[in-house]
Write a protein that holds these residues in place. Structure first.
Motif, short mmCIF file in Angstrom:
data_model
loop_
_atom_site.label_atom_id
_atom_site.label_comp_id
_atom_site.label_asym_id
_atom_site.label_seq_id
_atom_site.Cartn_x
_atom_site.Cartn_y
_atom_site.Cartn_z
N ASN A 2 6.17 -5.55 4.99
CA ASN A 2 5.73 -5.21 6.35
C ASN A 2 6.75 -4.35 7.08
OD1 ASN A 2 3.28 -6.40 6.08
ND2 ASN A 2 3.95 -8.40 6.89
N ALA A 6 6.02 -0.75 8.71
CA ALA A 6 6.35 -0.48 10.11
C ALA A 6 7.18 0.79 10.23
CB ALA A 6 7.10 -1.67 10.71
N THR A 19 -3.64 0.56 6.86
CA THR A 19 -3.27 -0.75 6.30
C THR A 19 -4.44 -1.74 6.34
OG1 THR A 19 -2.40 -1.37 8.46
CG2 THR A 19 -0.79 -0.64 6.82
N CYS A 41 -0.61 0.06 1.56
CA CYS A 41 -0.93 0.99 2.63
C CYS A 41 -1.18 2.36 2.03
CB CYS A 41 0.21 1.05 3.66
SG CYS A 41 1.69 1.89 3.09
#
Lengths: 457, 457
Positions: A2, A6, A19, A41
């Protein structure tokens, strides 16, 4: 992961990082039957510098990166590994320079192959590689897979037209490999190493392609056979006459019937084989070669030869071949298109073997392909939900590939290894050659983040 | 090293291991001016298995191995490093198979290039690469250096005709890379990595080459110019007319005079430039193209155009170009033949630059070369005993190479990097690209015993 996603979102903005599961699902496939994966992603860089930044992030987080264009690949090469970053290059679609004096075109890797072909044509030039997917596939994908097409015998394949590449390595470094010079021997040809490396060594961001003068004339003809070996004999006799046609395509009986049901061209449904032949070049040469090819076809047992009277009829005849995959794909839930390839002289033996294997394993296999360069497409008409049949498909494939290798051929002529052929590779080229490739992979991608698990483990 | 040499003698017998200084002296050179080295021994394997055994011994003793054929290289690629094992492949000269149906020939690497060309010709086929040294150079050397020749524009270079290679790695392992298939994408193209690797990654022991149908006709002409830019304009206009001649060769004034003094062909001694042009193919095409090329040459300022009436006259005209290097080599104690290469459109600027650099550094530079593919041979007529002049040669070379790179070209079109160009490589392709090559080298030859110090340190 994650944290990595980000950072990617901070880099590219939220609209260029997907995502959500419903978005990711779309990117779980390429053109290969029965193979899929789940990405973490999908990112859409718009320039080489962004690709470099994405790879620096991937290196930092040791995150796998699977690159893709339109996703038309036929060996699972761009199918995502679990949780990976899918690097989709379709927004890098600028045509940078068409250099008519040097007969070159420089494009970003997301440019569609047909666009290159169209731009070349408008300048009186030809970009010869014509993979079946060219209306939607991208140049970057063509180079990564070293795509073939219908003109291989006379014009060669994608590799033969790549003069230079811009690539981004796993560490984010950007390299230009090659030049506009036909002759350039300044060190190893790293360019050639990246061509056909299926996204496992680096990300191709720009491609410099060579163009050739457009042939002034072409002539298309279709020969019909009641015996497959007569079609193969025709091909041998044409080469023995020192004629190199630009196209020499073959369809077997199953394929002929499927194409006719689909496209209603008027193909003879009872024929055992048809050959689609095309010669191109100077009008005088084309006229002479077409006449010779027609005569050779008849002498070698063609029951009928139709020579296209004009471009419209030529296009109609060519549909027979262009429609083959689509026509076969309609008739079964799962259509597995293979590309076993042999030296041209071994074609008849290979085709007989495929038919024998299909009969023995009670499978429907339609075969078509490029007779001129020995590149066959045995196509399994099957159903992936039928596990027992899929086991027979697997056995048949191994037998077909083994025989191709025994004849001096290869398990893949133009589709690449990817995931679909990986298990067949060691037997085909030998464990020691695979080990050699692994050493190169390790040298250029020490963390193994680029398209992991493709070609070999 | 004596232990290694003793083991080699035990393996091959004393008559195939040379260690006497007077024998070694002969193997201290290749075709490159002003570069030599001292081998420790010279060995003559007669089969691939022996090459494997020799390399196992070399690995065991960490002994450097420099491979060579006839030693015609022009960048010092086969000059021995001090005390090394020179692995001379001239006894591996078997023609293994000429496969007329598949248009291929398989030969051992010590076969002379002209032999391949002759065998192809006898079958109605053509082996297109024609390096200047082809009457004595070996195929293995051609592949190791990725040699060019006079037909690059139309037919490409050695790489374009190599379908397969047998190579022996530093550890003695034997690998077959490639196949008889035009299309073969089963993993990385290790074959292409070895082509042009100058003996630094492995020893090439067998080569599978592609042949093409022999052109039925050819026409040769020689155009004379009083201005160099008119010759360059002719080349551009021919390409703009979408004609791809098989030969488009250029000689400047210094070269013309040296050739005329040497070969007495009847060349105009006051001409600023001459172009030797040749078209080949179907008779109708050749006739048409020859007429167009003659017209284009005249329209672009040729003061005279001679079209060869027959093969004998064509051979006489071709002598003008074939004799260029020999003619220049006679007139000075040291003749340094370079091969700066630029995109074709930049030829006029490059030739002007070479002339300007020569004048400014008070050097005699004769320039000739392959206008069709931008591959020029600025040839320094100098004397290596004159250290002050050699310093000016060095400065001039750097300026010429820098300008070639600035124009999108390269420091070597067909001779390789070897020792002669090593110091120019990092500036030409960038330190990061050299580093990439080093990583590959380390992966395949971890001890660094194969041709050490060539291409890069």
């Amino acid at each position: 992961m994650n944290a990595a996603f980000a950072e990617l979102t901070a880099l590219l903005g939220p609209e260029r990082v997907l995502t959500e599961p419903e978005h990711l699902a779309v990117y779980g496939f390429d053109g290969t039957a029965a193979i899929s994966g789940e990405a973490g992603c999908v990112v859409f860089p718009e320039c080489t510098a962004e690709v470099g930044e994405i790879l620096k992030l991937a290196t930092k987080y040791a995150a796998p990166v699977v690159s893709r264009g339109s996703g038309t690949g036929l060996s699972g090469g761009s199918v995502p590994s679990a949780g990976c970053i899918v690097l989709c290059l379709v927004r890098m679609d600028r045509v940078v320079e068409l250099d008519s004096a040097n007969l070159t075109i420089l494009v970003e890797s997301g440019v569609v192959t047909q666009t290159v072909a169209g731009l070349a044509d408008a300048e009186g030039l030809l970009y010869p590689p014509d993979p079946g997917s060219m209306k939607i596939s991208t140049i970057g994908g063509n180079v990564a897979e070293n795509s073939g097409g219908l003109r291989g015998l006379k014009y060669g394949i994608t590799r033969d037209y790549v003069m230079g590449l811009e690539v981004v390595l796993a560490d984010g470094s950007i390299h230009w490999l090659g030049s506009k010079c036909v002759k350039d021997v300044a060190g190893y040809s790293m360019r050639d190493l990246f061509i056909g490396s299926e996204g496992t060594l680096g990300i191709i961001t720009r491609v410099l392609l060579q163009l050739v003068p457009k042939p002034a004339a072409r002539r298309t003809m279709l020969a019909t056979y009641s015996r497959m070996d007569a079609a193969a004999a025709t091909v041998s006799a044409i080469i023995a006459a020192r004629i190199i046609p630009c196209t020499l395509e073959f369809l077997d009986r199953i394929t002929i019937r499927c194409v006719e049901d689909f496209a209603h061209i008027g193909l003879p449904r009872d024929a055992e084989a048809i050959l689609l032949m095309e010669t191109d070049g100077h009008p005088a040469v084309v006229a002479e070669e077409a006449e010779q090819m027609e005569r050779i076809a008849r002498e070698n047992g063609a029951t009928d030869v139709t020579v296209a009277a004009d471009a419209a009829e030529a296009a109609r005849l060519a549909t027979a071949r262009r429609a083959a995959f689509s026509a076969l794909a309609r008739v079964s839930p799962t259509t597995i298109l293979e590309d076993a390839t042999v030296p041209r002289s071994e074609l008849a033996r290979m085709i007989n073997h495929i038919q024998e294997v299909g009969a023995r394993h009670r499978l429907r296999i339609g075969t078509f392909g490029h007779m001129g360069d020995g590149n066959l497409h045995p196509t399994f008409l099957t159903d992936e939900r039928d596990h027992e049949e899929m086991e027979r498909v697997e056995l048949a494939m191994q037998e077909i590939f083994d025989f191709a290798v025994e004849l001096g051929g290869t398990i893949t002529g133009e589709h690449g290894v990817g995931l679909a052929k990986k298990r067949f590779l060691p037997r085909a080229i030998g464990e020691s050659s695979v080990a050699l490739m692994r050493q190169v992979k390790r040298a250029l991608d020490p963390q193994g983040i680029l398209n992991p698990g493709k070609i070999f483990d």
